[in-house]
Design a protein around this motif. Structure first.
Motif, PDB file in Angstrom:
ATOM      1  N   LYS A   1      24.950  10.494 -50.012  1.00 36.66           N
ATOM      2  CA  LYS A   1      24.667  11.197 -48.755  1.00 36.66           C
ATOM      3  C   LYS A   1      25.821  11.078 -47.769  1.00 36.66           C
ATOM      4  O   LYS A   1      25.942  11.888 -46.854  1.00 36.66           O
ATOM      5  CB  LYS A   1      23.376  10.645 -48.140  1.00 36.66           C
ATOM      6  N   ILE A   2      26.635  10.050 -47.924  1.00 39.53           N
ATOM      7  CA  ILE A   2      27.794   9.865 -47.046  1.00 39.53           C
ATOM      8  C   ILE A   2      29.020   9.588 -47.890  1.00 39.53           C
ATOM      9  O   ILE A   2      28.909   9.254 -49.081  1.00 39.53           O
ATOM     10  CB  ILE A   2      27.581   8.707 -46.039  1.00 39.53           C
ATOM     11  N   ASP A   3      30.183   9.699 -47.298  1.00 37.27           N
ATOM     12  CA  ASP A   3      31.433   9.395 -47.975  1.00 37.27           C
ATOM     13  C   ASP A   3      31.845   7.973 -47.585  1.00 37.27           C
ATOM     14  O   ASP A   3      32.331   7.733 -46.478  1.00 37.27           O
ATOM     15  CB  ASP A   3      32.511  10.396 -47.566  1.00 37.27           C
ATOM     16  N   ALA A   4      31.620   7.044 -48.501  1.00 34.04           N
ATOM     17  CA  ALA A   4      31.923   5.636 -48.212  1.00 34.04           C
ATOM     18  C   ALA A   4      33.414   5.423 -47.986  1.00 34.04           C
ATOM     19  O   ALA A   4      33.821   4.641 -47.119  1.00 34.04           O
ATOM     20  CB  ALA A   4      31.439   4.755 -49.356  1.00 34.04           C
ATOM     21  N   ARG A   5      34.232   6.110 -48.742  1.00 37.76           N
ATOM     22  CA  ARG A   5      35.680   5.946 -48.586  1.00 37.76           C
ATOM     23  C   ARG A   5      36.123   6.389 -47.192  1.00 37.76           C
ATOM     24  O   ARG A   5      36.890   5.695 -46.524  1.00 37.76           O
ATOM     25  CB  ARG A   5      36.414   6.753 -49.656  1.00 37.76           C
ATOM     26  N   ALA A   6      35.617   7.553 -46.755  1.00 36.95           N
ATOM     27  CA  ALA A   6      35.997   8.046 -45.431  1.00 36.95           C
ATOM     28  C   ALA A   6      35.500   7.109 -44.344  1.00 36.95           C
ATOM     29  O   ALA A   6      36.213   6.824 -43.371  1.00 36.95           O
ATOM     30  CB  ALA A   6      35.434   9.454 -45.228  1.00 36.95           C
ATOM     31  N   GLN A   7      34.273   6.584 -44.508  1.00 39.03           N
ATOM     32  CA  GLN A   7      33.703   5.708 -43.496  1.00 39.03           C
ATOM     33  C   GLN A   7      34.479   4.405 -43.376  1.00 39.03           C
ATOM     34  O   GLN A   7      34.624   3.854 -42.283  1.00 39.03           O
ATOM     35  CB  GLN A   7      32.239   5.412 -43.832  1.00 39.03           C
ATOM     36  N   LEU A   8      35.010   3.914 -44.488  1.00 39.08           N
ATOM     37  CA  LEU A   8      35.733   2.640 -44.481  1.00 39.08           C
ATOM     38  C   LEU A   8      37.244   2.821 -44.416  1.00 39.08           C
ATOM     39  O   LEU A   8      37.989   1.838 -44.446  1.00 39.08           O
ATOM     40  CB  LEU A   8      35.364   1.824 -45.722  1.00 39.08           C
ATOM     41  N   GLY A   9      37.704   4.059 -44.354  1.00 32.55           N
ATOM     42  CA  GLY A   9      39.135   4.314 -44.237  1.00 32.55           C
ATOM     43  C   GLY A   9      39.921   4.058 -45.504  1.00 32.55           C
ATOM     44  O   GLY A   9      41.085   3.622 -45.452  1.00 32.55           O
ATOM     45  N   ILE A  10      39.315   4.337 -46.677  1.00 33.45           N
ATOM     46  CA  ILE A  10      39.977   4.127 -47.962  1.00 33.45           C
ATOM     47  C   ILE A  10      40.390   5.482 -48.523  1.00 33.45           C
ATOM     48  O   ILE A  10      39.549   6.379 -48.659  1.00 33.45           O
ATOM     49  CB  ILE A  10      39.035   3.414 -48.956  1.00 33.45           C
ATOM     50  N   PRO A  11      41.660   5.696 -48.846  1.00 34.32           N
ATOM     51  CA  PRO A  11      42.100   6.985 -49.392  1.00 34.32           C
ATOM     52  C   PRO A  11      41.305   7.396 -50.626  1.00 34.32           C
ATOM     53  O   PRO A  11      40.920   6.548 -51.443  1.00 34.32           O
ATOM     54  CB  PRO A  11      43.580   6.748 -49.731  1.00 34.32           C
ATOM     55  N   GLN A  12      41.070   8.688 -50.763  1.00 33.64           N
ATOM     56  CA  GLN A  12      40.262   9.193 -51.862  1.00 33.64           C
ATOM     57  C   GLN A  12      40.893   8.918 -53.221  1.00 33.64           C
ATOM     58  O   GLN A  12      40.182   8.779 -54.221  1.00 33.64           O
ATOM     59  CB  GLN A  12      40.029  10.702 -51.696  1.00 33.64           C
ATOM     60  N   SER A  70      46.552 -13.793 -47.466  1.00 37.38           N
ATOM     61  CA  SER A  70      47.029 -13.482 -48.811  1.00 37.38           C
ATOM     62  C   SER A  70      47.623 -12.075 -48.876  1.00 37.38           C
ATOM     63  O   SER A  70      47.485 -11.283 -47.931  1.00 37.38           O
ATOM     64  CB  SER A  70      45.869 -13.588 -49.803  1.00 37.38           C
ATOM     65  N   PRO A  71      48.249 -11.721 -49.989  1.00 42.49           N
ATOM     66  CA  PRO A  71      48.769 -10.360 -50.163  1.00 42.49           C
ATOM     67  C   PRO A  71      47.670  -9.300 -50.187  1.00 42.49           C
ATOM     68  O   PRO A  71      47.966  -8.108 -50.103  1.00 42.49           O
ATOM     69  CB  PRO A  71      49.486 -10.429 -51.517  1.00 42.49           C
ATOM     70  N   LEU A  72      46.407  -9.728 -50.304  1.00 38.48           N
ATOM     71  CA  LEU A  72      45.289  -8.779 -50.336  1.00 38.48           C
ATOM     72  C   LEU A  72      44.879  -8.303 -48.945  1.00 38.48           C
ATOM     73  O   LEU A  72      44.033  -7.417 -48.825  1.00 38.48           O
ATOM     74  CB  LEU A  72      44.075  -9.428 -51.008  1.00 38.48           C
ATOM     75  N   ALA A  73      45.456  -8.871 -47.911  1.00 39.01           N
ATOM     76  CA  ALA A  73      45.001  -8.609 -46.538  1.00 39.01           C
ATOM     77  C   ALA A  73      44.964  -7.125 -46.209  1.00 39.01           C
ATOM     78  O   ALA A  73      43.999  -6.629 -45.626  1.00 39.01           O
ATOM     79  CB  ALA A  73      45.887  -9.355 -45.543  1.00 39.01           C
ATOM     80  N   THR A  74      46.018  -6.387 -46.575  1.00 37.21           N
ATOM     81  CA  THR A  74      46.075  -4.956 -46.238  1.00 37.21           C
ATOM     82  C   THR A  74      45.371  -4.093 -47.270  1.00 37.21           C
ATOM     83  O   THR A  74      45.302  -2.871 -47.110  1.00 37.21           O
ATOM     84  CB  THR A  74      47.543  -4.495 -46.126  1.00 37.21           C
ATOM     85  N   ARG A  75      44.834  -4.711 -48.307  1.00 39.61           N
ATOM     86  CA  ARG A  75      44.178  -3.973 -49.388  1.00 39.61           C
ATOM     87  C   ARG A  75      42.700  -4.335 -49.512  1.00 39.61           C
ATOM     88  O   ARG A  75      42.096  -4.095 -50.545  1.00 39.61           O
ATOM     89  CB  ARG A  75      44.871  -4.270 -50.722  1.00 39.61           C
ATOM     90  N   THR A  76      42.142  -4.947 -48.487  1.00 44.90           N
ATOM     91  CA  THR A  76      40.756  -5.413 -48.551  1.00 44.90           C
ATOM     92  C   THR A  76      39.992  -4.974 -47.309  1.00 44.90           C
ATOM     93  O   THR A  76      40.497  -5.071 -46.192  1.00 44.90           O
ATOM     94  CB  THR A  76      40.691  -6.952 -48.670  1.00 44.90           C
ATOM     95  N   THR A  77      38.759  -4.528 -47.537  1.00 44.83           N
ATOM     96  CA  THR A  77      37.823  -4.231 -46.459  1.00 44.83           C
ATOM     97  C   THR A  77      36.582  -5.081 -46.673  1.00 44.83           C
ATOM     98  O   THR A  77      36.037  -5.125 -47.783  1.00 44.83           O
ATOM     99  CB  THR A  77      37.427  -2.738 -46.455  1.00 44.83           C
ATOM    100  N   MET A  78      36.143  -5.763 -45.598  1.00 46.37           N
ATOM    101  CA  MET A  78      34.932  -6.579 -45.664  1.00 46.37           C
ATOM    102  C   MET A  78      33.904  -6.019 -44.684  1.00 46.37           C
ATOM    103  O   MET A  78      33.900  -6.395 -43.504  1.00 46.37           O
ATOM    104  CB  MET A  78      35.250  -8.045 -45.360  1.00 46.37           C
ATOM    105  N   PRO A  79      33.022  -5.123 -45.136  1.00 45.97           N
ATOM    106  CA  PRO A  79      32.062  -4.499 -44.226  1.00 45.97           C
ATOM    107  C   PRO A  79      30.829  -5.340 -43.940  1.00 45.97           C
ATOM    108  O   PRO A  79      29.952  -4.916 -43.188  1.00 45.97           O
ATOM    109  CB  PRO A  79      31.673  -3.215 -44.973  1.00 45.97           C
ATOM    110  N   GLY A  80      30.742  -6.541 -44.527  1.00 50.53           N
ATOM    111  CA  GLY A  80      29.545  -7.359 -44.352  1.00 50.53           C
ATOM    112  C   GLY A  80      28.401  -6.863 -45.219  1.00 50.53           C
ATOM    113  O   GLY A  80      28.612  -6.160 -46.213  1.00 50.53           O
ATOM    114  N   PHE A  81      27.193  -7.242 -44.850  1.00 49.65           N
ATOM    115  CA  PHE A  81      26.006  -6.809 -45.594  1.00 49.65           C
ATOM    116  C   PHE A  81      25.822  -5.302 -45.411  1.00 49.65           C
ATOM    117  O   PHE A  81      25.796  -4.808 -44.284  1.00 49.65           O
ATOM    118  CB  PHE A  81      24.775  -7.559 -45.085  1.00 49.65           C
ATOM    119  N   VAL A  82      25.716  -4.570 -46.497  1.00 51.70           N
ATOM    120  CA  VAL A  82      25.606  -3.114 -46.405  1.00 51.70           C
ATOM    121  C   VAL A  82      24.202  -2.657 -46.781  1.00 51.70           C
ATOM    122  O   VAL A  82      23.591  -3.177 -47.710  1.00 51.70           O
ATOM    123  CB  VAL A  82      26.651  -2.403 -47.279  1.00 51.70           C
TER     124      VAL A  82
END
Length: 394
Positions: free
Chosen positions: A194-205, A264-276
């Motif tokens: 129903k929603i675009d999770a990538r767009a909502q979290l700012g992750i390229p398609q 860590s090197p993952l800092a710019t490659r990680t999103t932590m949205p919490g409990f979804v």
């Protein structure tokens, strides 16, 4: 057939044991089984206010009834004397009780009441008979077992395990038990989200998305996952990690994981949205390229089954006890619980998105046949009927 499902607490949020009990009750009701859930008004995690629900009176929900009882006198332990008294008065109106927990005062009391009223019962241990889990509060559990739980297990009509591996490793304290192997059910996620999770979290398609969606706690294998993913970067493998989940009971561990990622090197490659919650949860499961869960032990791994039901390939350790299902279905990758093996399978998966899609589709077909609620309901009803027939013949 009239069935009781009893569980210490059942949060209004659809997840964990609540998901299984509500889903099973709905599926059984759809097969014309009369189901009543007995539970307390506890809202699960420590520190939460009690549920704002009618007490003792039946609440109709998806074809079944649920009765909430006040936690008293031991609210901390989700105990309810009112529930046990109600069960004592009404046990003769039911054919069988399905009890969801062990080492729980309310479930231990319900088993004792059921025996006194000649009501057969099934116990589902929720992984608490796993040797690793038995090490937690070991001495207290040894005393509790000697006083109550050993007798409750011995007199159960059956023990409900959710995977072959859970049954194999579980400690029955020297008792011979009738075991039922019935998986947990999940809802298939086949329609577009129903929603675009990538767009909502700012992750390229076009970015390969690795999804971890579970409670953030030490047993989940994050101490393996984070360094394993970091080791892929020098290999030129590109991805984005979504680490979804929380842990209200151990916020310090969640904060520790956040700090490790940020350093860590993952800092710019990680999103932590919490409990979804929905609809973001389903969108993540559907849009991820790979679901990961390298746990040290999981009696089932409901999030893995949910990912399979969404058509997403999975990468899990053998500590997730449905690993045999994943291998048999060729639904993803299975590794040993060590860093080198996890790096190996992650590298193969991230480098091969087309293979991920193919394995995801195979996993979805397996979930449709084995984890769908209609399939689980049929297995459960067959087990109930077998137990009741055996009692009639004895």
């Amino acid at each position: 057939m009239r069935i009781l499902q009893i569980i210490p607490s059942i949060s209004l949020v659809y997840g964990g044991p609540s998901q299984m009990v509500r889903g099973l009750a709905t599926a059984l009701a759809g097969q014309n089984i009369d189901v009543t859930i007995l539970t307390t008004n506890s809202n699960g995690d420590t520190g939460q206010l009690p549920l704002d629900v009618p007490l003792i009176e039946p609440v109709t929900e998806n074809g079944y009834q649920i009765r909430y009882f006040p936690c008293a006198p031991f609210r901390r332990y989700k105990f309810s004397l009112d529930l046990l008294q109600w069960l004592y008065r009404h046990a003769s109106e039911f054919d069988l009780a399905h009890l969801h927990a062990l080492f729980s005062p309310i479930i231990s009391g319900a088993a004792m009441v059921a025996r006194s009223r000649n009501l057969p019962y099934i116990l589902r241990p929720l992984g608490t008979l796993d040797p690793a889990d038995l090490q937690k509060k070991k001495q207290l559990k040894q005393v509790y077992t000697a006083l109550w739980e050993r007798e409750n297990i011995a007199k159960a009509a059956a023990i409900h395990f959710t995977s072959q591996e859970e049954a194999r490793v579980s400690d029955r304290f020297g008792l011979n038990t009738k075991d039922l192997i019935i998986p947990l059910g999940v809802n298939l996620i086949e329609n577009p989200p129903k929603i675009d999770a990538r767009a909502q979290l700012g992750i390229p398609q076009d970015k390969f998305m690795v999804l971890f969606l579970s409670r953030i706690e030490p047993k989940k294998g994050l101490d393996l996952l984070l360094p394993a993913l970091a080791s892929l970067l020098p290999q030129g493998l590109d991805f984005h990690l979504v680490l979804a989940g929380s842990n209200p009971q151990a916020p310090e561990y969640e904060a520790k994981i956040r700090a490790e990622i940020e350093a860590s090197p993952l800092a710019t490659r990680t999103t932590m949205p919490g409990f979804v919650r929905e609809p973001l949860k389903s969108a993540l499961l559907k849009q991820a390229d790979l679901f990961v869960l390298p746990s040290y032990y999981e009696n089932f791994g409901i999030a893995v089954a949910e990912a399979m039901a969404a058509g997403t390939a999975v990468c899990i350790s053998r500590g997730v006890y449905i690993w045999e299902d994943v291998e048999n279905a060729d639904a993803g990758w299975v590794c040993h619980q060590d860093l080198a093996d996890l790096i190996r399978v992650l590298a193969e998966a991230v480098a091969n998105p087309d293979v991920c899609r193919q394995r995801g589709l195979r996993g979805q077909e397996y979930a449709r046949k084995h984890y769908s609620w209609p399939a689980i309901a049929r297995e459960t009803i067959n087990a109930y009927e077998e137990i009741l027939q055996s009692r009639r013949e004895s």
